[in-house]
Design an enzyme around this catalytic site. Structure first.
Site, PDB file in Angstrom:
ATOM      1  N   GLY A  11       0.778  -1.240   0.000  1.00  0.00           N
ATOM      2  CA  GLY A  11       0.000   0.000   0.000  1.00  0.00           C
ATOM      3  C   GLY A  11       0.807   1.287   0.000  1.00  0.00           C
ATOM      4  N   SER A  12       2.018   1.252  -0.594  1.00  0.00           N
ATOM      5  CA  SER A  12       2.799   2.506  -0.589  1.00  0.00           C
ATOM      6  C   SER A  12       2.171   3.562  -1.489  1.00  0.00           C
ATOM      7  CB  SER A  12       4.262   2.250  -0.972  1.00  0.00           C
ATOM      8  OG  SER A  12       4.378   1.922  -2.332  1.00  0.00           O
ATOM      9  N   ARG A  64     -16.134 -15.083  -8.902  1.00  0.00           N
ATOM     10  CA  ARG A  64     -15.563 -13.743  -9.013  1.00  0.00           C
ATOM     11  C   ARG A  64     -16.671 -12.684  -9.040  1.00  0.00           C
ATOM     12  NH1 ARG A  64     -10.801 -12.178 -10.786  1.00  0.00           N
ATOM     13  NH2 ARG A  64     -10.311 -14.188 -11.693  1.00  0.00           N
ATOM     14  N   MET A  89      -4.610  -6.880  -6.279  1.00  0.00           N
ATOM     15  CA  MET A  89      -4.214  -8.031  -7.085  1.00  0.00           C
ATOM     16  C   MET A  89      -5.380  -8.944  -7.469  1.00  0.00           C
ATOM     17  SD  MET A  89      -1.145  -7.283  -7.512  1.00  0.00           S
ATOM     18  CE  MET A  89      -0.357  -8.717  -8.237  1.00  0.00           C
ATOM     19  N   ARG A  90      -6.533  -8.362  -7.751  1.00  0.00           N
ATOM     20  CA  ARG A  90      -7.664  -9.149  -8.237  1.00  0.00           C
ATOM     21  C   ARG A  90      -8.081  -8.592  -9.592  1.00  0.00           C
ATOM     22  NH1 ARG A  90      -7.913 -13.622  -6.297  1.00  0.00           N
ATOM     23  NH2 ARG A  90     -10.050 -13.839  -7.032  1.00  0.00           N
ATOM     24  N   LEU A  92     -10.796  -7.605 -12.097  1.00  0.00           N
ATOM     25  CA  LEU A  92     -12.193  -7.223 -11.910  1.00  0.00           C
ATOM     26  C   LEU A  92     -13.001  -7.604 -13.147  1.00  0.00           C
ATOM     27  CD1 LEU A  92     -11.372  -3.779 -10.324  1.00  0.00           C
ATOM     28  CD2 LEU A  92     -12.460  -5.709  -9.155  1.00  0.00           C
ATOM     29  N   ASN A 106      -5.962   3.066 -12.282  1.00  0.00           N
ATOM     30  CA  ASN A 106      -4.974   2.087 -11.805  1.00  0.00           C
ATOM     31  C   ASN A 106      -3.583   2.635 -12.053  1.00  0.00           C
ATOM     32  OD1 ASN A 106      -3.917  -0.512 -10.993  1.00  0.00           O
ATOM     33  ND2 ASN A 106      -3.564  -0.965 -13.161  1.00  0.00           N
ATOM     34  N   HIS A 108       0.321   1.275 -12.963  1.00  0.00           N
ATOM     35  CA  HIS A 108       1.048   0.095 -13.440  1.00  0.00           C
ATOM     36  C   HIS A 108       2.514   0.483 -13.625  1.00  0.00           C
ATOM     37  CE1 HIS A 108       1.502  -3.781 -15.404  1.00  0.00           C
ATOM     38  NE2 HIS A 108       2.235  -3.169 -16.320  1.00  0.00           N
ATOM     39  N   GLU A 173       6.027   6.535  -9.231  1.00  0.00           N
ATOM     40  CA  GLU A 173       4.616   6.174  -9.007  1.00  0.00           C
ATOM     41  C   GLU A 173       4.006   7.076  -7.950  1.00  0.00           C
ATOM     42  OE1 GLU A 173       3.706   2.009  -8.445  1.00  0.00           O
ATOM     43  OE2 GLU A 173       5.473   1.392  -9.541  1.00  0.00           O
TER      44      GLU A 173
HETATM   45  C1  GRF Z   1       3.101  -0.930  -7.591  1.00  0.00           C
HETATM   46  O1  GRF Z   1       4.315  -1.136  -8.235  1.00  0.00           O
HETATM   47  C2  GRF Z   1       2.002  -0.705  -8.588  1.00  0.00           C
HETATM   48  O2  GRF Z   1       2.429  -0.039  -9.734  1.00  0.00           O
HETATM   49  C3  GRF Z   1       1.561  -2.097  -8.939  1.00  0.00           C
HETATM   50  O3  GRF Z   1       1.661  -2.817  -7.732  1.00  0.00           O
HETATM   51  C4  GRF Z   1       2.623  -2.199  -6.882  1.00  0.00           C
HETATM   52  C5  GRF Z   1       1.916  -1.906  -5.598  1.00  0.00           C
HETATM   53  O4  GRF Z   1       2.777  -1.373  -4.629  1.00  0.00           O
HETATM   54  N1  GRF Z   1       0.229  -2.084  -9.506  1.00  0.00           N
HETATM   55  P1  GRF Z   1       2.168  -0.709  -3.338  1.00  0.00           P
HETATM   56  O5  GRF Z   1       1.264  -1.732  -2.681  1.00  0.00           O
HETATM   57  O6  GRF Z   1       1.425   0.521  -3.759  1.00  0.00           O
HETATM   58  O7  GRF Z   1       3.348  -0.381  -2.472  1.00  0.00           O
END
Ligand code: GRF
Length: 215
Positions: A11-12, A64, A89-90, A92, A106, A108, A173
């Site tokens: 969750g950073s 799902r 990580m699901r 949708l 999102n 990525h 990010e």
């Molecule tokens: C990040 O690299 C994001 O781009 C990808 O998953 C990772 C999640 O990291 N979708 P965090 O949980 O936000 O630290």
């Protein structure tokens, strides 16, 4: 704008969004941090910051679509305007994505449309490309697809491991996700087909990619 951030573990990025929303005059609030994983470390940060948290454990649903429906109903009941996926990580279902069309974004860790899917950093290094980066985009039913809102470019250095590269990208990010959220909350982003158009640059930004912009 009431925002829900969906996480599955660390969750950073969620933390970066929470911190941005705390800054004076930021046009959005994190109304809820939701996880499919009860053990997601990010839930502790949210609780410590007085953000309401919710766990909807996907393992409690057989299909799902049932999980997605529970998720959707909860978000609607919380009057959420925008969903930010941040390491959620699901996959949708199309039904969920279409119900929230242009209201889910999102992040990525690549320059989409390159390197969709998993093991992104490893694949970027192995490809020999000299630059990669990260992308914030609206979500469509196809994985890692949808109109691009913001991107940042990051170099790949000769001795990079996937972990070192991931860390370098993560810094970007944490910069562009709050920027994209701010632009949407300011209603400066309009979707035209497959393209997200930004009506005007944020003050002092000049660009939605590098160099670093002040969010
Ligand atoms: C990040 O690299 C994001 O781009 C990808 O998953 C990772 C999640 O990291 N979708 P965090 O949980 O936000 O630290």
């Amino acid at each position: 704008m009431r925002v829900a951030v969906l996480i599955s573990s660390r969750g950073s990025n969620m933390q970066a969004l929470v911190n941005a929303c705390k800054t004076e005059g930021f046009p959005a609030e994190i109304a809820c941090v939701l996880s499919n994983n009860p053990d997601a470390a990010g839930l502790d940060f949210a609780k410590a910051n007085n953000i309401p948290t919710k766990v909807i454990d996907h393992r409690e649903f057989e299909e799902r679509e049932e999980f997605d429906a529970a998720l959707s109903d909860y978000l609607a009941s919380e009057k959420i305007d925008l969903i930010c996926l941040a390491g959620f990580m699901r996959l949708l279902s199309a039904e969920f994505v279409n119900r929230w069309r242009d209201r889910i974004i999102n992040i990525h860790p690549s320059l989409l449309p390159a390197f969709k899917g998993l093991h992104v950093h490893e694949r970027a290094i192995e490809s020999g490309t000299k630059f990669t980066g990260c992308t914030v985009h609206f979500v469509r039913p196809e994985m890692d697809d949808g109109p691009i809102i913001a991107q940042a470019v990051v170099p790949i250095l000769q001795d990079d491991t996937p972990e070192i590269l991931a860390q370098r990208i993560l810094v970007e990010e944490h910069r562009i996700y709050p920027l994209a959220l701010k632009l949407i909350a300011q209603k400066k982003v309009k979707v035209h087909g497959s393209i997200a158009k930004i009506s005007e640059a944020t003050e002092g930004s000049g660009s939605l990619t590098n160099p670093a912009v002040d969010t």
